[in-house]
Structure formats: structure tokens, C-alpha cells
Design a protein around this motif. Structure first.
Motif, PDB file in Angstrom:
ATOM      1  N   ASP A 190      -0.009  -0.271 -10.217  1.00  0.00           N
ATOM      2  CA  ASP A 190      -1.195  -0.559  -9.404  1.00  0.00           C
ATOM      3  C   ASP A 190      -1.203  -2.017  -8.949  1.00  0.00           C
ATOM      4  N   ASP A 236      -3.213  -2.880  -2.245  1.00  0.00           N
ATOM      5  CA  ASP A 236      -4.081  -1.774  -2.624  1.00  0.00           C
ATOM      6  C   ASP A 236      -4.224  -1.828  -4.155  1.00  0.00           C
ATOM      7  N   VAL A 237      -5.386  -1.515  -4.660  1.00  0.00           N
ATOM      8  CA  VAL A 237      -5.593  -1.538  -6.104  1.00  0.00           C
ATOM      9  C   VAL A 237      -5.009  -0.284  -6.751  1.00  0.00           C
ATOM     10  N   GLY A 238      -5.214   0.872  -6.123  1.00  0.00           N
ATOM     11  CA  GLY A 238      -4.774   2.130  -6.713  1.00  0.00           C
ATOM     12  C   GLY A 238      -3.513   2.658  -6.058  1.00  0.00           C
ATOM     13  N   ASP A 272       0.865  -1.187   0.000  1.00  0.00           N
ATOM     14  CA  ASP A 272       0.000   0.000   0.000  1.00  0.00           C
ATOM     15  C   ASP A 272       0.894   1.226   0.000  1.00  0.00           C
ATOM     16  N   ASN A 300       4.585   0.088  -3.378  1.00  0.00           N
ATOM     17  CA  ASN A 300       3.987   0.119  -4.716  1.00  0.00           C
ATOM     18  C   ASN A 300       4.139  -1.241  -5.381  1.00  0.00           C
TER      19      ASN A 300
END
Length: 82
Positions: A60, A53-55, A8, A34
Motif C-alpha cells: 500500500d 494511492d493509499v490502497g 496507482d 504498486n
């Protein structure tokens, strides 16, 4: 060794998720900020669980998961359902 990876870009959220995951008996919790870092870690470490985390900037979570999936498939590792 049961190893998990938490990814994240927000340090506080990453730490909170790592603490939750640690409560499930993992011996080691690795962290990345990341998707690029996540893929690098997965290239060199055997990971039983990855929470992403997706974003995120740089790469991503969806793209990172796809790349990690290819690494796992290439290495011949299986997915445990235990």
C-alpha cells in the motif's frame, strides 16, 4: 532535473494524475502500479514529488511512503520547500 513519481494500481487514474503533475513543471513523470515498484524506483532515481494511492495490492501507499522516507533519510537527501 525535476522528477515526480505517480503510483496507482488503476492505469487510468495513474495517467490522469501524471498529466496533472506534469502541468507543474516536472521534467519527468515516472509511474508505478504498486508500492513495491515505487520503492524500487525511489531506490534508483531522485524523486522530488511522489503521489501515491493509499490502497494498492502488493504494497500500500502508506507502507511505500515509509520505506521511501527511510531511503531518502539514509541517502542524506533533504526535502525541498521551494
Amino acid at each position: 532535473m525535476k522528477r515526480a513519481l505517480v503510483v496507482d494500481d488503476e492505469p487510468l487514474l495513474r495517467r490522469q494524475v501524471a498529466e496533472i503533475v506534469a502541468g507543474y513543471g516536472f521534467d519527468e513523470i515516472l509511474e508505478a502500479e504498486n508500492g513495491v515498484q515505487a520503492v524500487e524506483i525511489a531506490t534508483h532515481q531522485e524523486i522530488l514529488l511522489a503521489v501515491m494511492d493509499v490502497g494498492m495490492p502488493v504494497m500500500d501507499g502508506v507502507t511505500a511512503a515509509e520505506k521511501i522516507g527511510k531511503i531518502v533519510a539514509f541517502c542524506g537527501a533533504g526535502i525541498s520547500t521551494d
